[in-house]
Motif scaffolding. Structure first.
Motif, PDB file in Angstrom:
ATOM      1  N   GLY A  25       0.795  -1.232   0.000  1.00  0.00           N
ATOM      2  CA  GLY A  25       0.000   0.000   0.000  1.00  0.00           C
ATOM      3  C   GLY A  25       0.818   1.267   0.000  1.00  0.00           C
ATOM      4  N   ARG A  26       2.114   1.186   0.331  1.00  0.00           N
ATOM      5  CA  ARG A  26       2.992   2.356   0.310  1.00  0.00           C
ATOM      6  C   ARG A  26       4.448   1.905   0.294  1.00  0.00           C
ATOM      7  NH1 ARG A  26       2.304   6.100   5.301  1.00  0.00           N
ATOM      8  NH2 ARG A  26       0.174   6.078   4.499  1.00  0.00           N
ATOM      9  N   LEU A  27       5.310   2.828  -0.081  1.00  0.00           N
ATOM     10  CA  LEU A  27       6.745   2.590  -0.076  1.00  0.00           C
ATOM     11  C   LEU A  27       7.400   3.529   0.926  1.00  0.00           C
ATOM     12  CD1 LEU A  27       7.361   2.359  -3.948  1.00  0.00           C
ATOM     13  CD2 LEU A  27       7.135   0.457  -2.339  1.00  0.00           C
ATOM     14  N   ALA A  28       8.659   3.292   1.205  1.00  0.00           N
ATOM     15  CA  ALA A  28       9.392   4.168   2.133  1.00  0.00           C
ATOM     16  C   ALA A  28       9.386   5.597   1.594  1.00  0.00           C
ATOM     17  CB  ALA A  28      10.819   3.671   2.297  1.00  0.00           C
ATOM     18  N   PRO A  29       9.375   6.584   2.470  1.00  0.00           N
ATOM     19  CA  PRO A  29       9.355   7.985   2.018  1.00  0.00           C
ATOM     20  C   PRO A  29      10.573   8.315   1.156  1.00  0.00           C
ATOM     21  CG  PRO A  29       8.884   7.835   4.370  1.00  0.00           C
ATOM     22  CD  PRO A  29       9.354   6.480   3.946  1.00  0.00           C
ATOM     23  N   ILE A  30      10.360   9.150   0.153  1.00  0.00           N
ATOM     24  CA  ILE A  30      11.471   9.649  -0.643  1.00  0.00           C
ATOM     25  C   ILE A  30      12.071  10.856   0.080  1.00  0.00           C
ATOM     26  CG2 ILE A  30      10.452   8.862  -2.794  1.00  0.00           C
ATOM     27  CD1 ILE A  30       9.625  11.761  -3.368  1.00  0.00           C
ATOM     28  N   GLU A  31      13.256  11.270  -0.320  1.00  0.00           N
ATOM     29  CA  GLU A  31      13.883  12.450   0.260  1.00  0.00           C
ATOM     30  C   GLU A  31      13.820  13.583  -0.759  1.00  0.00           C
ATOM     31  OE1 GLU A  31      17.750  11.269   1.566  1.00  0.00           O
ATOM     32  OE2 GLU A  31      16.972  10.044   3.210  1.00  0.00           O
ATOM     33  N   VAL A  32      13.365  14.732  -0.298  1.00  0.00           N
ATOM     34  CA  VAL A  32      13.113  15.854  -1.194  1.00  0.00           C
ATOM     35  C   VAL A  32      13.811  17.108  -0.686  1.00  0.00           C
ATOM     36  CG1 VAL A  32      11.318  17.385  -2.124  1.00  0.00           C
ATOM     37  CG2 VAL A  32      10.901  14.913  -1.963  1.00  0.00           C
ATOM     38  N   ALA A  33      14.504  17.786  -1.585  1.00  0.00           N
ATOM     39  CA  ALA A  33      15.138  19.064  -1.263  1.00  0.00           C
ATOM     40  C   ALA A  33      14.199  20.189  -1.687  1.00  0.00           C
ATOM     41  CB  ALA A  33      16.467  19.199  -1.986  1.00  0.00           C
ATOM     42  N   LYS A  34      13.959  21.096  -0.766  1.00  0.00           N
ATOM     43  CA  LYS A  34      13.166  22.275  -1.103  1.00  0.00           C
ATOM     44  C   LYS A  34      14.145  23.411  -1.370  1.00  0.00           C
ATOM     45  CE  LYS A  34       9.208  25.044   0.387  1.00  0.00           C
ATOM     46  NZ  LYS A  34       8.232  25.297   1.476  1.00  0.00           N
ATOM     47  N   ILE A  35      14.268  23.767  -2.626  1.00  0.00           N
ATOM     48  CA  ILE A  35      15.195  24.817  -3.044  1.00  0.00           C
ATOM     49  C   ILE A  35      14.354  26.023  -3.442  1.00  0.00           C
ATOM     50  CG2 ILE A  35      17.076  25.437  -4.600  1.00  0.00           C
ATOM     51  CD1 ILE A  35      17.604  22.445  -4.971  1.00  0.00           C
ATOM     52  N   GLY A  36      14.351  27.022  -2.578  1.00  0.00           N
ATOM     53  CA  GLY A  36      13.395  28.113  -2.779  1.00  0.00           C
ATOM     54  C   GLY A  36      12.008  27.566  -2.517  1.00  0.00           C
ATOM     55  N   LYS A  37      11.154  27.619  -3.512  1.00  0.00           N
ATOM     56  CA  LYS A  37       9.810  27.046  -3.387  1.00  0.00           C
ATOM     57  C   LYS A  37       9.660  25.749  -4.171  1.00  0.00           C
ATOM     58  CE  LYS A  37       7.467  31.484  -2.628  1.00  0.00           C
ATOM     59  NZ  LYS A  37       6.402  32.410  -3.103  1.00  0.00           N
ATOM     60  N   ALA A  38      10.700  25.378  -4.901  1.00  0.00           N
ATOM     61  CA  ALA A  38      10.631  24.182  -5.745  1.00  0.00           C
ATOM     62  C   ALA A  38      11.024  22.932  -4.964  1.00  0.00           C
ATOM     63  CB  ALA A  38      11.544  24.343  -6.951  1.00  0.00           C
ATOM     64  N   LEU A  39      10.394  21.815  -5.297  1.00  0.00           N
ATOM     65  CA  LEU A  39      10.652  20.534  -4.648  1.00  0.00           C
ATOM     66  C   LEU A  39      11.351  19.591  -5.625  1.00  0.00           C
ATOM     67  CD1 LEU A  39       7.124  20.089  -3.013  1.00  0.00           C
ATOM     68  CD2 LEU A  39       9.240  20.766  -1.826  1.00  0.00           C
ATOM     69  N   TYR A  40      12.518  19.075  -5.209  1.00  0.00           N
ATOM     70  CA  TYR A  40      13.285  18.172  -6.054  1.00  0.00           C
ATOM     71  C   TYR A  40      13.614  16.893  -5.301  1.00  0.00           C
ATOM     72  CZ  TYR A  40      14.146  22.126  -9.219  1.00  0.00           C
ATOM     73  OH  TYR A  40      13.998  23.178 -10.083  1.00  0.00           O
ATOM     74  N   VAL A  41      13.378  15.741  -5.940  1.00  0.00           N
ATOM     75  CA  VAL A  41      13.748  14.473  -5.324  1.00  0.00           C
ATOM     76  C   VAL A  41      15.269  14.352  -5.354  1.00  0.00           C
ATOM     77  CG1 VAL A  41      13.457  13.219  -7.518  1.00  0.00           C
ATOM     78  CG2 VAL A  41      13.448  11.965  -5.357  1.00  0.00           C
ATOM     79  N   VAL A  42      15.852  13.993  -4.205  1.00  0.00           N
ATOM     80  CA  VAL A  42      17.296  13.767  -4.134  1.00  0.00           C
ATOM     81  C   VAL A  42      17.609  12.315  -3.789  1.00  0.00           C
ATOM     82  CG1 VAL A  42      17.994  16.143  -3.628  1.00  0.00           C
ATOM     83  CG2 VAL A  42      17.315  14.639  -1.738  1.00  0.00           C
ATOM     84  N   GLU A  43      16.610  11.577  -3.350  1.00  0.00           N
ATOM     85  CA  GLU A  43      16.770  10.148  -3.077  1.00  0.00           C
ATOM     86  C   GLU A  43      15.403   9.503  -3.186  1.00  0.00           C
ATOM     87  OE1 GLU A  43      16.913   6.349  -1.330  1.00  0.00           O
ATOM     88  OE2 GLU A  43      15.856   7.984  -0.342  1.00  0.00           O
ATOM     89  N   GLY A  44      15.298   8.493  -4.066  1.00  0.00           N
ATOM     90  CA  GLY A  44      14.007   7.842  -4.275  1.00  0.00           C
ATOM     91  C   GLY A  44      13.445   8.041  -5.667  1.00  0.00           C
ATOM     92  N   PHE A  45      14.303   8.175  -6.664  1.00  0.00           N
ATOM     93  CA  PHE A  45      13.850   8.381  -8.037  1.00  0.00           C
ATOM     94  C   PHE A  45      12.955   7.237  -8.514  1.00  0.00           C
ATOM     95  CE2 PHE A  45      17.185  11.473  -7.950  1.00  0.00           C
ATOM     96  CZ  PHE A  45      16.913  12.379  -8.964  1.00  0.00           C
ATOM     97  N   HIS A  46      13.323   6.013  -8.177  1.00  0.00           N
ATOM     98  CA  HIS A  46      12.526   4.862  -8.614  1.00  0.00           C
ATOM     99  C   HIS A  46      11.152   4.855  -7.939  1.00  0.00           C
ATOM    100  CE1 HIS A  46      16.447   3.319 -10.054  1.00  0.00           C
ATOM    101  NE2 HIS A  46      15.704   2.651 -10.922  1.00  0.00           N
ATOM    102  N   ARG A  47      11.110   5.188  -6.656  1.00  0.00           N
ATOM    103  CA  ARG A  47       9.830   5.220  -5.945  1.00  0.00           C
ATOM    104  C   ARG A  47       8.922   6.316  -6.508  1.00  0.00           C
ATOM    105  NH1 ARG A  47      12.372   5.928  -0.368  1.00  0.00           N
ATOM    106  NH2 ARG A  47      14.312   5.727  -1.553  1.00  0.00           N
ATOM    107  N   LEU A  48       9.503   7.462  -6.809  1.00  0.00           N
ATOM    108  CA  LEU A  48       8.713   8.544  -7.403  1.00  0.00           C
ATOM    109  C   LEU A  48       8.168   8.111  -8.760  1.00  0.00           C
ATOM    110  CD1 LEU A  48       7.689  11.463  -7.382  1.00  0.00           C
ATOM    111  CD2 LEU A  48       9.894  12.160  -8.359  1.00  0.00           C
ATOM    112  N   GLU A  49       8.977   7.419  -9.541  1.00  0.00           N
ATOM    113  CA  GLU A  49       8.543   6.924 -10.852  1.00  0.00           C
ATOM    114  C   GLU A  49       7.360   5.973 -10.701  1.00  0.00           C
ATOM    115  OE1 GLU A  49       8.783   6.683 -15.040  1.00  0.00           O
ATOM    116  OE2 GLU A  49       9.822   8.020 -13.623  1.00  0.00           O
TER     117      GLU A  49
END
Length: 253
Positions: free
Chosen positions: A46-70
């Motif tokens: 039903g879910r996967l481990a949380p991904i890690e996201v960098a908030k740069i300014g107001k933008a959100l970028y995945v820094v760990e967990g590209f496969h899970r986000l996909e």
């Protein structure tokens, strides 16, 4: 190399999380087979481990967990569990560089080489102001092989780091590298044995991936070639190099 960010657990809109190529530390990018494995896991749990996201300014970028986000995007999941931290672009690059070095899908030898190269290009192999360094070290001087190995989470042993630095013309200070006068017992050509072994294992997994993508007739031909190579190796003979087959597959092994 990089301090642990101040993560905050959040549920994010999947569509809001962006992917920046320079934050991807895998040479081949997304592995479709691994995506399938994670998709089955998501369907089961039903879910996967949380991904890690960098908030740069107001933008959100995945820094760990590209496969899970996909997986979440491919399966139409509207939200995704994440750990979010405010970062500068430089901090996000540093953190993303070492993502998956201690967990997740195993890094290939090409991935490790790319990470090491990016580490060197970024100048992280020398001490910088603000880093906690040995009392004898000076900012701008080359780190010891052990310090570098620790920086990159041990993807290379300190002996391998030493060899790779030497190949780049970067000679370590003997007094820093061997403060007690210790000299390496193994000849340098033996230092990469472990990495060569891991590279061979990675190649076997590549073989399996290609095998699974073929039709049965081509799979049997590929297995026949593999058996011939194995037999020659067991007999102490050098296998003949096969560059093409009679079927639809083309090999260079």
């Amino acid at each position: 190399m990089t301090k642990e960010p101040r993560w905050k657990s959040q549920e994010l809109e999947t569509a809001d999380v962006r992917q920046k190529p320079e934050f991807q530390n895998r040479v081949k990018g997304i592995d479709g087979k691994h995506v399938q494995t994670l998709t089955r896991q998501l369907e089961k749990d039903g879910r996967l481990a949380p991904i890690e996201v960098a908030k740069i300014g107001k933008a959100l970028y995945v820094v760990e967990g590209f496969h899970r986000l996909e997986v979440y995007k491919a399966t139409g999941r509207k939200t995704i569990d994440a750990k979010v931290a405010q970062m500068t672009l430089s901090e996000a690059k540093d953190w993303a560089l070492l993502a998956n070095t201690t967990h997740g899908k195993n890094l290939s030898q090409a991935d490790k080489a790319s990470i090491f190269q990016r580490y060197i290009v970024a100048g992280r192999h020398v001490w910088s102001e603000g880093e906690t360094m040995p009392v004898t070290a000076l900012a701008g001087t080359l780190k010891s092989s052990r310090a570098i190995s620790a920086d990159i989470n041990g993807i290379y042993s300190h002996e391998t780091v030493r060899t790779k630095l030497k190949a780049r013309g970067l000679d370590l200070d003997v007094t820093v590298e061997f403060p007690g006068g210790y000299k390496p017992r193994q000849p340098e050509e033996d230092m990469l044995v472990s990495e060569i072994r891991h590279e061979a294992i990675d190649s076997l997994w590549d073989f399996e991936r290609h095998y699974q993508s073929l039709e049965m007739e081509d799979q049997q031909e590929l297995l026949g070639i593999a058996r011939g190579i194995i037999q020659n190796l067991e007999d102490g003979k050098k296998p003949n190099r096969v560059t093409e087959c009679t079927g639809r597959i083309g090999l260079d092994i």
